[in-house]
Design a protein around this motif. Structure first.
Motif, PDB file in Angstrom:
ATOM      1  N   HIS A  89      -4.469  13.359  18.136  1.00  0.00           N
ATOM      2  CA  HIS A  89      -5.971  13.655  18.035  1.00  0.00           C
ATOM      3  C   HIS A  89      -6.586  13.004  16.901  1.00  0.00           C
ATOM      4  O   HIS A  89      -5.682  12.483  16.039  1.00  0.00           O
ATOM      5  CB  HIS A  89      -6.133  15.268  17.436  1.00  0.00           C
ATOM      6  CG  HIS A  89      -5.382  16.051  18.574  1.00  0.00           C
ATOM      7  ND1 HIS A  89      -5.972  16.444  19.779  1.00  0.00           N
ATOM      8  CD2 HIS A  89      -4.091  16.811  18.609  1.00  0.00           C
ATOM      9  CE1 HIS A  89      -5.086  17.343  20.449  1.00  0.00           C
ATOM     10  NE2 HIS A  89      -3.986  17.467  19.604  1.00  0.00           N
ATOM     11  N   PRO A  90      -7.913  12.720  16.729  1.00  0.00           N
ATOM     12  CA  PRO A  90      -8.425  11.744  15.635  1.00  0.00           C
ATOM     13  C   PRO A  90      -8.746  12.776  14.448  1.00  0.00           C
ATOM     14  O   PRO A  90      -9.825  12.616  13.843  1.00  0.00           O
ATOM     15  CB  PRO A  90      -9.710  11.562  16.322  1.00  0.00           C
ATOM     16  CG  PRO A  90     -10.009  12.698  17.418  1.00  0.00           C
ATOM     17  CD  PRO A  90      -8.635  13.229  17.888  1.00  0.00           C
ATOM     18  N   LEU A 107     -14.193   6.014  19.985  1.00  0.00           N
ATOM     19  CA  LEU A 107     -14.948   7.003  19.007  1.00  0.00           C
ATOM     20  C   LEU A 107     -15.534   6.371  18.086  1.00  0.00           C
ATOM     21  O   LEU A 107     -16.055   7.141  17.256  1.00  0.00           O
ATOM     22  CB  LEU A 107     -13.626   7.943  18.424  1.00  0.00           C
ATOM     23  CG  LEU A 107     -12.931   8.757  19.402  1.00  0.00           C
ATOM     24  CD1 LEU A 107     -11.620   9.352  18.588  1.00  0.00           C
ATOM     25  CD2 LEU A 107     -13.841  10.025  19.928  1.00  0.00           C
ATOM     26  N   LEU A 108     -15.357   5.334  17.997  1.00  0.00           N
ATOM     27  CA  LEU A 108     -16.121   4.110  16.825  1.00  0.00           C
ATOM     28  C   LEU A 108     -17.313   3.438  17.047  1.00  0.00           C
ATOM     29  O   LEU A 108     -17.549   3.008  18.194  1.00  0.00           O
ATOM     30  CB  LEU A 108     -15.108   3.300  16.273  1.00  0.00           C
ATOM     31  CG  LEU A 108     -13.702   3.873  15.733  1.00  0.00           C
ATOM     32  CD1 LEU A 108     -12.931   2.531  15.043  1.00  0.00           C
ATOM     33  CD2 LEU A 108     -13.934   5.053  14.707  1.00  0.00           C
ATOM     34  N   ILE A 109     -18.130   3.597  16.002  1.00  0.00           N
ATOM     35  CA  ILE A 109     -19.224   2.676  16.457  1.00  0.00           C
ATOM     36  C   ILE A 109     -19.309   1.605  15.261  1.00  0.00           C
ATOM     37  O   ILE A 109     -19.342   1.855  14.315  1.00  0.00           O
ATOM     38  CB  ILE A 109     -20.690   3.516  15.940  1.00  0.00           C
ATOM     39  CG1 ILE A 109     -20.727   4.724  16.698  1.00  0.00           C
ATOM     40  CG2 ILE A 109     -22.005   2.710  15.937  1.00  0.00           C
ATOM     41  CD1 ILE A 109     -21.967   5.683  16.678  1.00  0.00           C
ATOM     42  N   LYS A 151     -18.845  12.171  20.379  1.00  0.00           N
ATOM     43  CA  LYS A 151     -17.954  11.833  21.081  1.00  0.00           C
ATOM     44  C   LYS A 151     -16.677  12.544  20.435  1.00  0.00           C
ATOM     45  O   LYS A 151     -15.597  13.219  20.897  1.00  0.00           O
ATOM     46  CB  LYS A 151     -17.456  10.645  21.284  1.00  0.00           C
ATOM     47  CG  LYS A 151     -18.317   9.909  22.418  1.00  0.00           C
ATOM     48  CD  LYS A 151     -17.866   8.332  22.597  1.00  0.00           C
ATOM     49  CE  LYS A 151     -18.863   7.966  23.579  1.00  0.00           C
ATOM     50  NZ  LYS A 151     -18.679   6.423  23.836  1.00  0.00           N
ATOM     51  N   TYR A 152     -16.524  12.445  18.863  1.00  0.00           N
ATOM     52  CA  TYR A 152     -15.537  13.130  18.123  1.00  0.00           C
ATOM     53  C   TYR A 152     -15.373  14.535  18.392  1.00  0.00           C
ATOM     54  O   TYR A 152     -14.395  15.063  18.677  1.00  0.00           O
ATOM     55  CB  TYR A 152     -16.116  12.673  16.631  1.00  0.00           C
ATOM     56  CG  TYR A 152     -14.946  13.352  15.702  1.00  0.00           C
ATOM     57  CD1 TYR A 152     -13.953  12.853  15.707  1.00  0.00           C
ATOM     58  CD2 TYR A 152     -15.445  14.278  14.867  1.00  0.00           C
ATOM     59  CE1 TYR A 152     -12.978  13.381  14.922  1.00  0.00           C
ATOM     60  CE2 TYR A 152     -14.665  14.999  14.101  1.00  0.00           C
ATOM     61  CZ  TYR A 152     -13.092  14.310  13.903  1.00  0.00           C
ATOM     62  OH  TYR A 152     -12.506  14.947  12.993  1.00  0.00           O
ATOM     63  N   LYS A 153     -16.600  15.306  18.428  1.00  0.00           N
ATOM     64  CA  LYS A 153     -16.495  16.790  18.703  1.00  0.00           C
ATOM     65  C   LYS A 153     -15.905  16.989  20.088  1.00  0.00           C
ATOM     66  O   LYS A 153     -15.217  17.929  20.206  1.00  0.00           O
ATOM     67  CB  LYS A 153     -17.959  17.233  18.452  1.00  0.00           C
ATOM     68  CG  LYS A 153     -18.463  17.212  16.951  1.00  0.00           C
ATOM     69  CD  LYS A 153     -19.818  17.786  16.589  1.00  0.00           C
ATOM     70  CE  LYS A 153     -20.497  17.682  15.457  1.00  0.00           C
ATOM     71  NZ  LYS A 153     -21.660  18.070  15.258  1.00  0.00           N
ATOM     72  N   GLN A 179     -14.041  15.107  21.758  1.00  0.00           N
ATOM     73  CA  GLN A 179     -12.637  14.883  22.156  1.00  0.00           C
ATOM     74  C   GLN A 179     -11.583  15.142  21.156  1.00  0.00           C
ATOM     75  O   GLN A 179     -10.511  14.864  21.435  1.00  0.00           O
ATOM     76  CB  GLN A 179     -12.658  13.166  22.311  1.00  0.00           C
ATOM     77  CG  GLN A 179     -13.345  12.656  23.398  1.00  0.00           C
ATOM     78  CD  GLN A 179     -13.275  11.317  23.588  1.00  0.00           C
ATOM     79  OE1 GLN A 179     -12.353  10.742  23.482  1.00  0.00           O
ATOM     80  NE2 GLN A 179     -14.216  10.388  23.981  1.00  0.00           N
ATOM     81  N   PHE A 180     -12.075  15.946  20.051  1.00  0.00           N
ATOM     82  CA  PHE A 180     -11.325  16.204  19.021  1.00  0.00           C
ATOM     83  C   PHE A 180      -9.942  17.181  19.592  1.00  0.00           C
ATOM     84  O   PHE A 180      -8.919  16.524  19.129  1.00  0.00           O
ATOM     85  CB  PHE A 180     -11.847  17.396  18.138  1.00  0.00           C
ATOM     86  CG  PHE A 180     -11.123  17.579  16.934  1.00  0.00           C
ATOM     87  CD1 PHE A 180     -10.993  16.503  15.823  1.00  0.00           C
ATOM     88  CD2 PHE A 180     -10.414  18.615  16.553  1.00  0.00           C
ATOM     89  CE1 PHE A 180     -10.270  16.553  14.864  1.00  0.00           C
ATOM     90  CE2 PHE A 180      -9.458  18.745  15.548  1.00  0.00           C
ATOM     91  CZ  PHE A 180      -9.747  17.813  14.562  1.00  0.00           C
ATOM     92  N   ASN A 181     -10.377  17.971  20.288  1.00  0.00           N
ATOM     93  CA  ASN A 181      -9.033  18.868  21.067  1.00  0.00           C
ATOM     94  C   ASN A 181      -8.319  18.019  22.233  1.00  0.00           C
ATOM     95  O   ASN A 181      -7.379  18.493  23.074  1.00  0.00           O
ATOM     96  CB  ASN A 181      -9.556  20.163  21.211  1.00  0.00           C
ATOM     97  CG  ASN A 181      -9.696  20.719  19.919  1.00  0.00           C
ATOM     98  OD1 ASN A 181      -8.687  20.933  18.791  1.00  0.00           O
ATOM     99  ND2 ASN A 181     -10.556  21.512  19.878  1.00  0.00           N
ATOM    100  N   THR A 182      -8.758  16.914  22.765  1.00  0.00           N
ATOM    101  CA  THR A 182      -8.211  16.180  23.978  1.00  0.00           C
ATOM    102  C   THR A 182      -7.079  15.402  23.172  1.00  0.00           C
ATOM    103  O   THR A 182      -7.053  14.559  22.237  1.00  0.00           O
ATOM    104  CB  THR A 182      -9.301  15.149  24.229  1.00  0.00           C
ATOM    105  OG1 THR A 182     -10.306  16.224  24.825  1.00  0.00           O
ATOM    106  CG2 THR A 182      -8.623  14.646  25.766  1.00  0.00           C
ATOM    107  N   PHE A 183      -5.896  15.381  24.104  1.00  0.00           N
ATOM    108  CA  PHE A 183      -4.730  14.331  23.606  1.00  0.00           C
ATOM    109  C   PHE A 183      -5.086  12.705  23.862  1.00  0.00           C
ATOM    110  O   PHE A 183      -5.439  12.411  25.101  1.00  0.00           O
ATOM    111  CB  PHE A 183      -3.627  14.835  24.443  1.00  0.00           C
ATOM    112  CG  PHE A 183      -2.925  16.107  23.927  1.00  0.00           C
ATOM    113  CD1 PHE A 183      -1.848  15.859  23.040  1.00  0.00           C
ATOM    114  CD2 PHE A 183      -3.235  17.238  24.189  1.00  0.00           C
ATOM    115  CE1 PHE A 183      -1.222  16.877  22.380  1.00  0.00           C
ATOM    116  CE2 PHE A 183      -2.736  18.359  23.857  1.00  0.00           C
ATOM    117  CZ  PHE A 183      -1.730  18.405  22.853  1.00  0.00           C
TER     118      PHE A 183
END
Length: 219
Positions: free
Chosen positions: A135-136, A177-179, A202-204, A206-210
């Protein structure tokens, strides 16, 4: 209730500790702890204790484990629910309360810790490594804008190993996830390294996505 507070100063992963206030334990350091109030939830108590030490709110906080060995405290039977928090040292060090003689220690040079706090820290770092590989979560330890080399240093500090520069960059950018910013870090190299920031939306999501976040993970 005990709080395991990790920080990153741009070079090393660090742990925030407080000096133990018992006379015969004056050379011992401990995690920041406190008692749960009758009207508090566990998370509420952990957030309050963290605020008392750091003056910070709305930071990453996660319950780790409950430690309840009958002999963990030689004075009386004490059960502790441990949480770990992630903060950026550079951004928030000036807010750390001096009332508790709080001090950052490198994870490579930790002092003697009270009771079973060493076991708590060991479990927390293993859990942090697991979460950071999938996770990030590492972004919680970085300033608002950062370079790819800075992020690589962070992950190398977390895992205690060197990572291949090209593979790390490729894997990282593939998360989307990056800009990329127009600004470059001065003095890093002749060309300079571009700064990036997190795409918050995107962070919020995908936070709990592997994400198989580290090089070497399955694509």
């Amino acid at each position: 209730m005990d709080s395991i507070i990790f920080g990153f100063d741009g070079e090393e992963l660090k742990l925030l500790l407080v000096k133990r206030g018992i006379e015969d334990e004056h050379h011992t350091w401990s995690l920041m702890g406190g008692w749960v109030q009758p009207d508090e939830s566990l998370e509420g108590a952990s957030s309050r204790i963290l605020f008392e030490l750091t003056n910070l709110t709305d930071i990453y906080l996660e319950q780790l484990h409950t430690f309840g060995s009958p002999h963990r405290d030689p004075v009386e039977r004490t059960v502790s629910v441990a949480y770990f928090a992630l903060i950026n040292v550079e951004d928030y060090d000036h807010k750390i309360s001096k009332n508790y003689e709080a001090q950052w220690f490198s994870m490579q040079e930790l002092p003697k810790l009270l009771f079973d706090h060493g076991a708590m820290v060991d479990m927390a770092i293993q859990h942090l490594r697991y979460k950071a590989s999938q996770h990030p979560i590492g972004f919680e330890l970085l300033p608002e804008k950062f370079t790819i080399p800075q992020l690589q240093k962070l992950y190398e500090a977390i895992f205690g190993t060197e990572l291949d520069k090209r593979n790390f960059s490729r894997k990282l950018l593939s998360t989307n996830l990056l800009i990329k910013l127009d600004e470059k870090q001065k003095g890093y190299s002749k060309k300079g390294a571009f700064f990036y920031k997190i795409d918050e939306e995107k962070y919020k999501k995908q936070f709990n996505t592997f994400l198989n976040f580290l090089p070497g993970s399955a694509s």
